[in-house]
Design an enzyme around this catalytic site. Structure first.
Site, mmCIF file in Angstrom:
data_model
loop_
_atom_site.group_PDB
_atom_site.id
_atom_site.type_symbol
_atom_site.label_atom_id
_atom_site.label_comp_id
_atom_site.label_asym_id
_atom_site.label_seq_id
_atom_site.Cartn_x
_atom_site.Cartn_y
_atom_site.Cartn_z
ATOM 1 N N ILE A 63 0.686 -1.171 0.001
ATOM 2 C CA ILE A 63 0.020 -0.051 0.053
ATOM 3 C C ILE A 63 0.877 1.278 0.035
ATOM 4 C CG2 ILE A 63 -1.785 1.398 1.161
ATOM 5 C CD1 ILE A 63 -2.790 -1.361 0.575
ATOM 6 N N CYS A 64 0.662 2.113 -1.142
ATOM 7 C CA CYS A 64 1.510 3.253 -0.957
ATOM 8 C C CYS A 64 1.571 4.139 0.180
ATOM 9 C CB CYS A 64 1.406 4.087 -2.331
ATOM 10 S SG CYS A 64 2.510 5.449 -2.265
ATOM 11 N N VAL A 65 2.220 4.380 0.895
ATOM 12 C CA VAL A 65 2.318 5.181 2.116
ATOM 13 C C VAL A 65 1.928 6.529 2.071
ATOM 14 C CG1 VAL A 65 4.668 5.595 2.265
ATOM 15 C CG2 VAL A 65 3.349 5.612 4.408
ATOM 16 N N ALA A 104 -1.911 6.348 1.125
ATOM 17 C CA ALA A 104 -2.622 5.852 1.985
ATOM 18 C C ALA A 104 -2.960 6.889 2.882
ATOM 19 C CB ALA A 104 -1.965 4.702 2.500
#
Lengths: 100, 117, 130
Positions: C77-79, C82
């Protein structure tokens, strides 16, 4: 060789038109999701695919066609494929360009 | 080293594809040779005189000028897509190479990975 | 071959996550390796563990988790995407002193470098856009 995926309906967006402008003869096009509406025969957009078929292979994902109730209405020359075939196409094409 | 092409086809503000795509470009430039292509509404990302402040949001337009510092020098824009929108290279925030559809076709052929936004 | 996928669409609203999942299943069935699925943009919503669909509908986030558990897929999940959108794991929730987290444990919160890395180390990187 590039595999081009198109997931938008040609009746609402220019996604397919943009793809077809730059597709090479050795490339292939796969219609997925709402992109499969471009496969409809006798539509105002049919000529797009009919012209493209003169020079490139066009595939359409059968589960998406069936879900939309149009698998019996598609342009002659479009090859219908399942997910297994979709994967095979990505094996044969070194790159995938997604048009969305 | 694999060559990456980043294709931007969406306009700014209406969606975040352009902004988040630019973040990916900056990250990519640290690891691989990067080429940028703007086509369709993506050419509008580069329009001069953008004032995001009028929407009270952060203006990322100046980041395009910083691409040079990230060693991103291969930046292409579709000639037809500019023309369709009544724009020319002079309307853009950075100097770019304007190319026709044949040029885009050749550009795509030369890449190892294509990421679109 | 080694594949990685990039998913930009949230579950349910767009078909992208669903298409990517079917594609993932098909490539694994053919004996390929699925190295990483990178969730970007609204695709980060696929990382929630609090999805409660009606009983006759598929739990899309849970389905990704099961696939990852079975085939050792790195679900990233791309921080940056996100945090903006309120998708956080326990570590980030603590860092920002928030009262809860919502990410599934099968997902890893990481940076955009993982997308570039997937492109470098996979034979194919395929984007499923929304």
């Amino acid at each position: 060789m590039i595999l081009h995926t198109v997931n938008k309906s040609p009746f609402s967006q220019n996604t397919l038109r943009s793809c077809l402008r730059v597709v090479s003869n050795e490339d292939s096009v796969v219609l997925i999701e709402d992109g499969v509406y471009a496969a409809l025969d006798d539509s105002s957009c049919s000529e797009l695919i009919k012209n493209a078929l003169q020079r490139v292979a066009v595939y359409s994902l059968l589960p998406d066609l069936k879900a939309r109730g149009i698998e019996q209405r598609i342009i002659h020359g479009i090859q219908t494929i399942d997910y297994n075939d979709f994967v095979s196409l990505t094996e044969k094409h070194a790159r995938v360009q997604s048009w969305f | 080293m694999k060559k990456f092409l980043f294709v931007t086809r969406h306009a700014p503000y209406g969606t975040s594809f352009g902004k988040e795509g630019l973040d990916a470009v900056l990250m990519g430039s640290a690891f691989v040779p990067v080429t940028l292509l703007f086509m369709d509404d993506g050419v509008l990302q580069l329009k001069k005189d953008q004032r995001a402040a009028s929407l009270n949001i952060k203006d990322y337009s100046p980041t395009f000028a910083a691409l040079n510092d990230y060693d991103v020098k291969d930046i292409y824009v579709s000639a037809d897509c500019l023309k369709e929108r009544g724009l020319s290279a002079q309307d853009l925030v950075i100097p770019v190479a304007v190319i026709d559809d044949d040029g885009i076709r050749d550009l795509m052929k030369k890449q190892d990975v294509i990421l679109s936004f | 071959m080694i594949y990685s996928l990039a998913v930009y669409g949230p579950p349910y609203t767009y078909q992208a996550s669903d298409t990517a999942f079917h594609f993932a299943e098909a490539l694994l069935a053919k004996g390929h390796e699925l190295h990483r699925v990178f969730f970007y943009h609204d695709g980060v919503y696929n990382g929630t563990r609090l999805s409660v669909p009606p009983q006759d509908e598929i739990n899309i986030p849970a389905r990704w988790s099961e696939l990852a558990g079975k085939h050792e897929v790195d679900l990233v999940i791309c921080v940056a995407s996100a945090l903006r959108r309120g998708v956080l794991n326990a570590t980030e929730a603590e860092r920002y002193e928030l009262d809860s987290d919502n990410m599934g444990t099968a997902f890893n919160l990481s940076g955009l470098g993982q997308l570039i890395d997937a492109g470098i180390h996979s034979d194919r990187l395929i984007t499923f856009g929304a």
